[in-house]
Design an enzyme around this catalytic site. Sequence first.
Site, PDB file in Angstrom:
ATOM      1  N   LYS A   1       0.886  -1.171   0.000  1.00  0.00           N
ATOM      2  CA  LYS A   1       0.000   0.000   0.000  1.00  0.00           C
ATOM      3  C   LYS A   1       0.922   1.218   0.000  1.00  0.00           C
ATOM      4  O   LYS A   1       1.422   1.631   1.040  1.00  0.00           O
ATOM      5  CB  LYS A   1      -0.885  -0.029   1.241  1.00  0.00           C
ATOM      6  CG  LYS A   1      -2.251   0.610   1.065  1.00  0.00           C
ATOM      7  CD  LYS A   1      -2.224   2.069   0.705  1.00  0.00           C
ATOM      8  CE  LYS A   1      -1.985   2.948   1.908  1.00  0.00           C
ATOM      9  NZ  LYS A   1      -1.789   4.368   1.528  1.00  0.00           N
TER      10      LYS A   1
ATOM     11  N   GLU B   1       8.914   1.116  11.485  1.00  0.00           N
ATOM     12  CA  GLU B   1       9.951   2.153  11.381  1.00  0.00           C
ATOM     13  C   GLU B   1       9.215   3.487  11.427  1.00  0.00           C
ATOM     14  O   GLU B   1       8.523   3.863  10.479  1.00  0.00           O
ATOM     15  CB  GLU B   1      10.738   1.983  10.078  1.00  0.00           C
ATOM     16  CG  GLU B   1      11.486   0.654  10.062  1.00  0.00           C
ATOM     17  CD  GLU B   1      12.460   0.491   8.905  1.00  0.00           C
ATOM     18  OE1 GLU B   1      12.404   1.286   7.957  1.00  0.00           O
ATOM     19  OE2 GLU B   1      13.272  -0.430   8.965  1.00  0.00           O
TER      20      GLU B   1
ATOM     21  N   CYS C   1      13.488  10.612   7.574  1.00  0.00           N
ATOM     22  CA  CYS C   1      13.227  10.239   8.969  1.00  0.00           C
ATOM     23  C   CYS C   1      14.479  10.381   9.824  1.00  0.00           C
ATOM     24  O   CYS C   1      14.394  10.554  11.032  1.00  0.00           O
ATOM     25  CB  CYS C   1      12.696   8.817   9.036  1.00  0.00           C
ATOM     26  SG  CYS C   1      13.798   7.652   8.237  1.00  0.00           S
TER      27      CYS C   1
ATOM     28  N   GLU D   1       7.976  16.236  15.917  1.00  0.00           N
ATOM     29  CA  GLU D   1       8.515  16.041  14.567  1.00  0.00           C
ATOM     30  C   GLU D   1       7.808  16.974  13.595  1.00  0.00           C
ATOM     31  O   GLU D   1       6.578  16.987  13.514  1.00  0.00           O
ATOM     32  CB  GLU D   1       8.300  14.591  14.118  1.00  0.00           C
ATOM     33  CG  GLU D   1       8.855  14.338  12.723  1.00  0.00           C
ATOM     34  CD  GLU D   1       8.691  12.894  12.252  1.00  0.00           C
ATOM     35  OE1 GLU D   1       9.649  12.314  11.757  1.00  0.00           O
ATOM     36  OE2 GLU D   1       7.578  12.354  12.389  1.00  0.00           O
TER      37      GLU D   1
HETATM   38  P1  NAD Z   1       1.890   8.266   7.660  1.00  0.00           P
HETATM   39  O1  NAD Z   1       1.974   7.470   8.904  1.00  0.00           O
HETATM   40  O2  NAD Z   1       0.937   9.383   7.583  1.00  0.00           O
HETATM   41  O3  NAD Z   1       1.506   7.318   6.430  1.00  0.00           O
HETATM   42  C1  NAD Z   1       2.301   6.203   6.076  1.00  0.00           C
HETATM   43  C2  NAD Z   1       1.427   5.181   5.384  1.00  0.00           C
HETATM   44  O4  NAD Z   1       0.479   4.659   6.304  1.00  0.00           O
HETATM   45  C3  NAD Z   1       0.623   5.728   4.207  1.00  0.00           C
HETATM   46  O5  NAD Z   1       0.653   4.770   3.172  1.00  0.00           O
HETATM   47  C4  NAD Z   1      -0.764   5.879   4.798  1.00  0.00           C
HETATM   48  O6  NAD Z   1      -1.793   5.807   3.836  1.00  0.00           O
HETATM   49  C5  NAD Z   1      -0.815   4.685   5.730  1.00  0.00           C
HETATM   50  N1  NAD Z   1      -1.793   4.787   6.825  1.00  0.00           N
HETATM   51  C6  NAD Z   1      -2.186   5.913   7.486  1.00  0.00           C
HETATM   52  N2  NAD Z   1      -3.092   5.593   8.449  1.00  0.00           N
HETATM   53  C7  NAD Z   1      -3.262   4.242   8.398  1.00  0.00           C
HETATM   54  C8  NAD Z   1      -4.063   3.315   9.120  1.00  0.00           C
HETATM   55  N3  NAD Z   1      -4.879   3.705  10.119  1.00  0.00           N
HETATM   56  N4  NAD Z   1      -3.979   2.017   8.797  1.00  0.00           N
HETATM   57  C9  NAD Z   1      -3.166   1.583   7.807  1.00  0.00           C
HETATM   58  N5  NAD Z   1      -2.388   2.426   7.064  1.00  0.00           N
HETATM   59  C10 NAD Z   1      -2.435   3.730   7.364  1.00  0.00           C
HETATM   60  O7  NAD Z   1       3.377   8.738   7.348  1.00  0.00           O
HETATM   61  P2  NAD Z   1       3.858   9.710   6.167  1.00  0.00           P
HETATM   62  O8  NAD Z   1       3.369  11.075   6.464  1.00  0.00           O
HETATM   63  O9  NAD Z   1       3.547   9.076   4.855  1.00  0.00           O
HETATM   64  O10 NAD Z   1       5.450   9.647   6.339  1.00  0.00           O
HETATM   65  C11 NAD Z   1       6.160  10.506   7.177  1.00  0.00           C
HETATM   66  C12 NAD Z   1       6.470   9.812   8.489  1.00  0.00           C
HETATM   67  O11 NAD Z   1       7.207   8.636   8.245  1.00  0.00           O
HETATM   68  C13 NAD Z   1       7.327  10.628   9.419  1.00  0.00           C
HETATM   69  O12 NAD Z   1       6.838  10.499  10.718  1.00  0.00           O
HETATM   70  C14 NAD Z   1       8.702   9.974   9.317  1.00  0.00           C
HETATM   71  O13 NAD Z   1       9.536  10.146  10.428  1.00  0.00           O
HETATM   72  C15 NAD Z   1       8.317   8.556   9.126  1.00  0.00           C
HETATM   73  N6  NAD Z   1       9.402   7.797   8.505  1.00  0.00           N
HETATM   74  C16 NAD Z   1      10.111   6.914   9.274  1.00  0.00           C
HETATM   75  C17 NAD Z   1      11.162   6.198   8.718  1.00  0.00           C
HETATM   76  C18 NAD Z   1      11.970   5.220   9.537  1.00  0.00           C
HETATM   77  O14 NAD Z   1      12.740   4.466   8.965  1.00  0.00           O
HETATM   78  N7  NAD Z   1      11.842   5.204  10.846  1.00  0.00           N
HETATM   79  C19 NAD Z   1      11.473   6.371   7.360  1.00  0.00           C
HETATM   80  C20 NAD Z   1      10.727   7.284   6.609  1.00  0.00           C
HETATM   81  C21 NAD Z   1       9.675   7.980   7.198  1.00  0.00           C
END
Ligand code: NAD
Length: 484
Positions: free
Chosen positions: A177, A253, A287, A388
Amino acid sequence: MTNFLNFIDGEFVAGAGEAYPNHFPTTGEVIGEVRAADAAQVDAAVGAARAALKGPWGRLSVPDRVVLLRKLAAGINARFDDFLAAEIRDTGKPRSLASHIDIPRGAANFDVFADQILADHTETFRMATPDGRGALNYALRTPRGVIGVVCPWNLPLLLMTWKVAPALACGNTVVVKPSEETPATAALLGEVMNDVGIPRGVYNVVQGQGGGSAGEFLTRHPGVDGITFTGETTTGEAIMAAAAKGVRPVSLELGGKNAGIVFDDADVTKTLEGLGRACFANTGQVCLGTERLYVQRGVFDEIAEGLAKSARGYRMGDPFDAATTLGPVISERQRAKVMSYYDRARSEGAEILAGGAAPALQGYEGGYWVEPTVWTGLPETSGVVTEEIFGPCTHICPFDDEEEGLALVNDSPYGLATTIWTENLTRAHRAAEAIEVGISWINCWFLRDLRTPFGGSKQSGIGREGGVHSMEFYSELRNVCVKL
Ligand code: NAD
């Protein structure tokens, strides 16, 4: 206009769920439409993935699987320009960045995990038994089954294949997804899967949003055997709750509020080069990026001025222009979020050393631009310093001695990464051990050996991926005990 499709059981299909526009972040223009998969289509994708486990894919030997993984890496590289253009149009990130990081790493992940599974070995234990003849235990590495892969938008292809490659290397099938913001490269990878002969149903893509949409349909689906997720901590909590039903394993992550620390004896030139990237690369949407910086008082002014200069040195504009070094943020929503912190910093009395506003870029007025920003002077309790932001900004704060500096770094509910700058290696090792994070860089940032453990401490995640650690999540060891 592009229609971003789902890829289910080897075929591209229009989604029957909600439709929403896909924007080019550089200009804000609508360049496509995403038609999300509905619950029935997510069910079909999971069903196809389950069926594929029992088909030709499930019977492939490891060397034959490895041949296919290498073909996937080569297949992405053969269509490098297509992947590059798709990623740039989804994210607005500069070609100079995406052509060096996103696409090459996106491809390399398949080679890395091909090497990893070839080198794989498991334990054996010979044990004593009362009859004196003994018994032999050995472990079999078996695939977990169907893996749900939920991805963010900041490094779309790279972070997706970071999960898909080890999952396939271990013999699983996947339903991906992608983020609603970045549907393109996951779908394009479906074409490469078919071209290189990956059996149908092994790799599936369902487009859509998170809660109440494809993300939730996937993570709640009982046919999914494990979930790997990269994204925000609050989303990780929701996914962990969904995975509790059926006791499915998760690899999470998550977000962070990474701190860097600079000691008086740091090499200032090297430090500024590293910090310039750590704070602003990919418009701060990494991240691992540094949003809090603690600098020992002796070099504070030099580092603060140098970092402000670095912030002002980025060139924003057409991402396809080789001279562009900084893109917009991903969406109007993300821009509003970043700007809300810029406003808050100003109203709380931050001293703005660079940026602090939205730039007026002629010809790109509709784009989601924000200025690289450096603040100082905010209290450690400010939300700007504790939450963040995921934008091109950092708050810089002085400290006097090592103990104080390390305490400031550790004062966070997150613990993903840090970057430590000092020429005193004894102190560097001491600091790395004291800082409560999954990844410490000393005199560097984002230098990645993909065999190393990658993941967060505290609220920045659960589990480690990379090298053998990915194998541990994407497979299950079964012990076999043979009485001799
Ligand atoms: P997000 O959590 O908003 O979304 C990530 C994914 O989760 C998307 O595909 C979204 O559609 C899906 N999603 C959202 N709610 C959901 C639910 N209830 N059930 C299932 N899926 C759901 O994150 P984002 O805004 O896309 O990315 C930015 C975030 O990602 C930042 O917090 C960043 O720190 C983190 N990040 C972490 C790492 C790591 O390795 N730790 C790497 C990259 C990004």
